[in-house]
Design a protein around this motif. Structure first.
Motif, PDB file in Angstrom:
ATOM      1  N   MET A   1       0.842  -1.172   0.000  1.00 56.14           N
ATOM      2  CA  MET A   1       0.000   0.000   0.000  1.00 56.14           C
ATOM      3  C   MET A   1       0.893   1.243   0.000  1.00 56.14           C
ATOM      4  SD  MET A   1      -3.143   0.844   2.670  1.00 56.14           S
ATOM      5  CE  MET A   1      -3.596  -0.862   2.723  1.00 56.14           C
ATOM      6  N   THR A   2       0.586   2.195  -0.854  1.00 55.12           N
ATOM      7  CA  THR A   2       1.376   3.426  -0.906  1.00 55.12           C
ATOM      8  C   THR A   2       1.016   4.328   0.273  1.00 55.12           C
ATOM      9  OG1 THR A   2      -0.241   4.697  -2.191  1.00 55.12           O
ATOM     10  CG2 THR A   2       1.352   3.331  -3.445  1.00 55.12           C
ATOM     11  N   LEU A   3       1.862   5.320   0.536  1.00 53.60           N
ATOM     12  CA  LEU A   3       1.574   6.266   1.606  1.00 53.60           C
ATOM     13  C   LEU A   3       0.263   6.996   1.333  1.00 53.60           C
ATOM     14  CD1 LEU A   3       2.282   7.692   4.214  1.00 53.60           C
ATOM     15  CD2 LEU A   3       3.730   9.252   2.896  1.00 53.60           C
ATOM     16  N   ARG A   4       0.047   7.404   0.098  1.00 50.17           N
ATOM     17  CA  ARG A   4      -1.220   8.100  -0.227  1.00 50.17           C
ATOM     18  C   ARG A   4      -2.420   7.212   0.071  1.00 50.17           C
ATOM     19  NH1 ARG A   4      -2.971  12.679  -3.774  1.00 50.17           N
ATOM     20  NH2 ARG A   4      -5.213  12.416  -3.794  1.00 50.17           N
TER      21      ARG A   4
ATOM     22  N   GLN B   1      -7.132   6.021   3.358  1.00 46.41           N
ATOM     23  CA  GLN B   1      -7.905   5.024   4.107  1.00 46.41           C
ATOM     24  C   GLN B   1      -7.936   5.319   5.601  1.00 46.41           C
ATOM     25  OE1 GLN B   1      -7.009   0.939   3.131  1.00 46.41           O
ATOM     26  NE2 GLN B   1      -6.707   1.462   0.987  1.00 46.41           N
ATOM     27  N   ASN B   2      -7.095   6.230   6.044  1.00 48.62           N
ATOM     28  CA  ASN B   2      -7.026   6.571   7.462  1.00 48.62           C
ATOM     29  C   ASN B   2      -8.116   7.572   7.811  1.00 48.62           C
ATOM     30  OD1 ASN B   2      -6.162   6.842  10.100  1.00 48.62           O
ATOM     31  ND2 ASN B   2      -4.719   8.456   9.585  1.00 48.62           N
ATOM     32  N   ARG B   3      -9.320   7.106   7.923  1.00 45.67           N
ATOM     33  CA  ARG B   3     -10.456   7.931   8.301  1.00 45.67           C
ATOM     34  C   ARG B   3     -10.698   7.775   9.796  1.00 45.67           C
ATOM     35  NH1 ARG B   3      -9.200  10.504   5.018  1.00 45.67           N
ATOM     36  NH2 ARG B   3     -10.388  11.949   6.267  1.00 45.67           N
ATOM     37  N   THR B   4     -11.292   8.768  10.410  1.00 41.53           N
ATOM     38  CA  THR B   4     -11.688   8.631  11.808  1.00 41.53           C
ATOM     39  C   THR B   4     -12.763   7.561  11.893  1.00 41.53           C
ATOM     40  OG1 THR B   4     -11.136  10.915  12.322  1.00 41.53           O
ATOM     41  CG2 THR B   4     -12.721   9.825  13.781  1.00 41.53           C
ATOM     42  N   ARG B   5     -12.522   6.580  12.742  1.00 43.72           N
ATOM     43  CA  ARG B   5     -13.465   5.470  12.936  1.00 43.72           C
ATOM     44  C   ARG B   5     -14.035   5.563  14.340  1.00 43.72           C
ATOM     45  NH1 ARG B   5     -13.990   2.973   7.845  1.00 43.72           N
ATOM     46  NH2 ARG B   5     -11.955   3.150   6.868  1.00 43.72           N
ATOM     47  N   ARG B   6     -15.349   5.462  14.434  1.00 44.21           N
ATOM     48  CA  ARG B   6     -16.010   5.550  15.737  1.00 44.21           C
ATOM     49  C   ARG B   6     -16.857   4.330  16.064  1.00 44.21           C
ATOM     50  NH1 ARG B   6     -16.355  10.690  13.474  1.00 44.21           N
ATOM     51  NH2 ARG B   6     -15.241  12.304  14.642  1.00 44.21           N
ATOM     52  N   LYS B   7     -16.885   3.352  15.163  1.00 43.34           N
ATOM     53  CA  LYS B   7     -17.605   2.105  15.423  1.00 43.34           C
ATOM     54  C   LYS B   7     -16.690   0.949  15.048  1.00 43.34           C
ATOM     55  CE  LYS B   7     -22.283   3.869  14.841  1.00 43.34           C
ATOM     56  NZ  LYS B   7     -23.564   3.707  14.132  1.00 43.34           N
ATOM     57  N   PHE B   8     -16.633  -0.040  15.961  1.00 44.38           N
ATOM     58  CA  PHE B   8     -15.693  -1.142  15.811  1.00 44.38           C
ATOM     59  C   PHE B   8     -16.407  -2.476  16.018  1.00 44.38           C
ATOM     60  CE2 PHE B   8     -13.764   2.633  17.620  1.00 44.38           C
ATOM     61  CZ  PHE B   8     -12.704   2.871  16.760  1.00 44.38           C
TER      62      PHE B   8
ATOM     63  N   LEU C   1      -2.596   4.820   2.281  1.00 43.11           N
ATOM     64  CA  LEU C   1      -2.743   4.754   3.734  1.00 43.11           C
ATOM     65  C   LEU C   1      -3.441   6.000   4.264  1.00 43.11           C
ATOM     66  CD1 LEU C   1       0.693   3.339   4.948  1.00 43.11           C
ATOM     67  CD2 LEU C   1      -1.533   2.234   5.164  1.00 43.11           C
ATOM     68  N   VAL C   2      -3.018   7.178   3.771  1.00 40.70           N
ATOM     69  CA  VAL C   2      -3.619   8.436   4.223  1.00 40.70           C
ATOM     70  C   VAL C   2      -5.094   8.481   3.845  1.00 40.70           C
ATOM     71  CG1 VAL C   2      -3.598  10.941   3.933  1.00 40.70           C
ATOM     72  CG2 VAL C   2      -1.443   9.702   4.230  1.00 40.70           C
TER      73      VAL C   2
ATOM     74  N   MET D   1      -1.723   6.144  13.666  1.00 37.62           N
ATOM     75  CA  MET D   1      -2.947   5.833  12.926  1.00 37.62           C
ATOM     76  C   MET D   1      -2.647   5.272  11.538  1.00 37.62           C
ATOM     77  SD  MET D   1      -5.256   6.054  14.983  1.00 37.62           S
ATOM     78  CE  MET D   1      -6.517   6.877  15.869  1.00 37.62           C
ATOM     79  N   LEU D   2      -1.629   5.790  10.890  1.00 37.24           N
ATOM     80  CA  LEU D   2      -1.255   5.230   9.582  1.00 37.24           C
ATOM     81  C   LEU D   2      -0.785   3.787   9.741  1.00 37.24           C
ATOM     82  CD1 LEU D   2       0.568   8.297   8.012  1.00 37.24           C
ATOM     83  CD2 LEU D   2      -1.657   7.365   7.352  1.00 37.24           C
ATOM     84  N   GLY D   3      -0.015   3.531  10.778  1.00 41.73           N
ATOM     85  CA  GLY D   3       0.414   2.161  11.054  1.00 41.73           C
ATOM     86  C   GLY D   3      -0.755   1.259  11.387  1.00 41.73           C
ATOM     87  N   ALA D   4      -1.746   1.808  12.086  1.00 45.10           N
ATOM     88  CA  ALA D   4      -2.939   1.027  12.428  1.00 45.10           C
ATOM     89  C   ALA D   4      -3.690   0.618  11.166  1.00 45.10           C
ATOM     90  CB  ALA D   4      -3.841   1.826  13.368  1.00 45.10           C
ATOM     91  N   VAL D   5      -3.829   1.545  10.224  1.00 47.94           N
ATOM     92  CA  VAL D   5      -4.512   1.234   8.959  1.00 47.94           C
ATOM     93  C   VAL D   5      -3.769   0.113   8.239  1.00 47.94           C
ATOM     94  CG1 VAL D   5      -5.088   2.122   6.667  1.00 47.94           C
ATOM     95  CG2 VAL D   5      -5.574   3.492   8.689  1.00 47.94           C
ATOM     96  N   GLU D   6      -2.457   0.196   8.234  1.00 48.32           N
ATOM     97  CA  GLU D   6      -1.656  -0.838   7.576  1.00 48.32           C
ATOM     98  C   GLU D   6      -1.910  -2.208   8.203  1.00 48.32           C
ATOM     99  OE1 GLU D   6       2.821  -0.873   5.885  1.00 48.32           O
ATOM    100  OE2 GLU D   6       2.664  -0.632   8.055  1.00 48.32           O
ATOM    101  N   LYS D   7      -2.236  -2.233   9.494  1.00 45.29           N
ATOM    102  CA  LYS D   7      -2.510  -3.495  10.197  1.00 45.29           C
ATOM    103  C   LYS D   7      -3.983  -3.917  10.098  1.00 45.29           C
ATOM    104  CE  LYS D   7       1.092  -3.230  13.748  1.00 45.29           C
ATOM    105  NZ  LYS D   7       1.709  -4.520  13.419  1.00 45.29           N
TER     106      LYS D   7
END
Length: 195
Positions: free
Chosen positions: A1-4, A9-16, A6-7, A110-116
């Motif tokens: 995944m490119t940095l762009r 896809q890195n949205r604020t998430r409030r439901k899990f 990741l950015v 958060m970017l690392g979290a998206v990658e995971k």
């Protein structure tokens, strides 16, 4: 995944998906990555608290403010709550203020979290006194931000600002969360050389 990617896809998430736990080691890896980010004067004054313990997570949850624009929503329901938290703390014996260090660290985590495959919410509305007591945090430490993390359970849609220019995010009847974003033409003030 490119940095762009990741950015984007890195949205604020409030439901899990609260039924899916996060390995504590994943959160420790994210902190380990964040310790490499630049800091003002290289002071490195940030410290971190990490938990995936369900009992601690349940204690932390009511101490957080979730969405200022969603006035009738107190946060995710049971079953949709975070399964892990990273608390970013300032060690005031190292620096009196964090500058922008905590923002850089939070975004990196958060970017690392998206990658995971995780999602999260950076929260600054926190009952800091009560949260400090949960962790028996000595007075030299100041809680700056809480990163609520888990497996995302809500789709987030990024869209252009509406015609009235409102920046308020909202959740539709279909459960999708909508986030208006300014266009490049609105945020780029100048470009040299001009075309």
């Amino acid at each position: 995944m490119t940095l762009r990617e990741l950015v984007e896809q890195n949205r604020t998430r409030r439901k899990f998906d609260q039924s899916k736990s996060i390995p504590a080691g994943d959160l420790v890896e994210l902190v380990d990555m964040a310790r490499f980010v630049p800091t003002g004067m290289n002071k490195q004054p940030l410290k971190y608290l990490v938990t995936t313990d369900p009992e601690q997570c349940a204690q932390i949850f009511p101490l957080l403010g979730w969405a200022g624009y969603l006035k009738d929503w107190a946060g995710p329901d049971e079953g949709q709550r975070p399964t892990g938290y990273i608390v970013i703390v300032l060690d005031k014996e190292i620096a009196e203020t964090p500058g922008c260090d905590h923002g850089i660290a939070a975004q990196t985590i958060m970017l690392g979290a998206v990658e995971k495959g995780l999602g999260g919410c950076i929260i600054a509305t926190v009952n800091r006194g009560k949260l400090g007591r949960i962790f028996n945090l000595p007075g030299r430490f100041e809680i700056l931000l809480v990163l609520a993390l888990g497996i995302p359970a809500q789709e987030v849609v990024v869209e252009p600002l509406p015609s009235d220019g409102s920046i308020k995010y909202w959740t539709g009847e279909d459960g999708r969360h909508h986030v208006p974003k300014r266009g490049l033409d609105e945020v780029l003030l100048a470009r040299y050389p001009e075309e």
